[in-house]
Scaffold this motif. Sequence first.
Motif, PDB file in Angstrom:
ATOM      1  N   MET A   1      46.729  52.781  35.656  1.00  0.00           N
ATOM      2  CA  MET A   1      45.397  51.650  36.525  1.00  0.00           C
ATOM      3  C   MET A   1      45.118  50.263  35.536  1.00  0.00           C
ATOM      4  O   MET A   1      44.482  49.317  35.301  1.00  0.00           O
ATOM      5  N   ALA A   2      44.549  51.465  34.040  1.00  0.00           N
ATOM      6  CA  ALA A   2      44.102  50.333  33.226  1.00  0.00           C
ATOM      7  C   ALA A   2      45.117  49.853  32.832  1.00  0.00           C
ATOM      8  O   ALA A   2      44.308  48.598  32.141  1.00  0.00           O
ATOM      9  N   LEU A   3      46.132  49.582  32.450  1.00  0.00           N
ATOM     10  CA  LEU A   3      46.496  49.163  31.861  1.00  0.00           C
ATOM     11  C   LEU A   3      47.460  48.003  33.138  1.00  0.00           C
ATOM     12  O   LEU A   3      47.703  46.578  33.068  1.00  0.00           O
ATOM     13  N   LEU A   4      47.576  48.332  34.380  1.00  0.00           N
ATOM     14  CA  LEU A   4      47.878  46.412  34.716  1.00  0.00           C
ATOM     15  C   LEU A   4      46.846  45.980  35.672  1.00  0.00           C
ATOM     16  O   LEU A   4      47.617  45.063  35.903  1.00  0.00           O
ATOM     17  N   PRO A   6      44.285  44.221  33.686  1.00  0.00           N
ATOM     18  CA  PRO A   6      44.740  42.977  32.730  1.00  0.00           C
ATOM     19  C   PRO A   6      45.546  42.482  32.788  1.00  0.00           C
ATOM     20  O   PRO A   6      46.190  41.207  33.038  1.00  0.00           O
ATOM     21  N   LEU A   7      47.362  43.152  33.162  1.00  0.00           N
ATOM     22  CA  LEU A   7      48.420  42.764  33.159  1.00  0.00           C
ATOM     23  C   LEU A   7      48.340  41.579  34.998  1.00  0.00           C
ATOM     24  O   LEU A   7      49.010  40.077  34.763  1.00  0.00           O
ATOM     25  N   ALA A   8      47.709  42.217  35.674  1.00  0.00           N
ATOM     26  CA  ALA A   8      47.390  41.843  37.147  1.00  0.00           C
ATOM     27  C   ALA A   8      46.468  40.478  36.683  1.00  0.00           C
ATOM     28  O   ALA A   8      47.412  39.326  37.472  1.00  0.00           O
ATOM     29  N   GLY A   9      45.526  40.414  36.082  1.00  0.00           N
ATOM     30  CA  GLY A   9      44.564  39.442  36.040  1.00  0.00           C
ATOM     31  C   GLY A   9      45.552  38.109  34.642  1.00  0.00           C
ATOM     32  O   GLY A   9      45.492  37.123  35.537  1.00  0.00           O
ATOM     33  N   ILE A  10      46.351  38.418  34.058  1.00  0.00           N
ATOM     34  CA  ILE A  10      46.879  37.180  33.131  1.00  0.00           C
ATOM     35  C   ILE A  10      47.717  36.461  34.020  1.00  0.00           C
ATOM     36  O   ILE A  10      47.627  35.259  34.105  1.00  0.00           O
ATOM     37  N   SER A  11      48.520  37.615  34.627  1.00  0.00           N
ATOM     38  CA  SER A  11      49.699  36.903  35.562  1.00  0.00           C
ATOM     39  C   SER A  11      48.827  35.574  36.916  1.00  0.00           C
ATOM     40  O   SER A  11      49.450  34.918  36.682  1.00  0.00           O
ATOM     41  N   GLY A  12      47.976  36.457  37.301  1.00  0.00           N
ATOM     42  CA  GLY A  12      46.960  35.548  38.678  1.00  0.00           C
ATOM     43  C   GLY A  12      46.799  34.490  37.885  1.00  0.00           C
ATOM     44  O   GLY A  12      46.367  33.197  38.137  1.00  0.00           O
TER      45      GLY A  12
END
Length: 74
Positions: A1-4, A6-12
């Motif tokens: 979850m800790a990596l997911l 930031p990745l979701a934020g960047i892709s959004g």
Amino acid sequence: MALLDPLAGISGYLRLAKSPPWAAAIMLFAAGDMQYSVFQDIAPQAKLNKHWAPSLGALLGFMLGIVGHMLTVV
């Protein structure tokens, strides 16, 4: 979850950068959910049949205040 997260934020950010109305709608929904959760914890722990009523009332009161402020500013 800790990596997911930031990745979701960047892709959004990358996907919604070209669509401000969608980003605003998502942020509005998330803000309303956060406010409801906060008021759910703050509301008195009374024995009610409809235990969501104080939280929803606080949220609607806040929304009424924001709309009234917007109408007086414009």
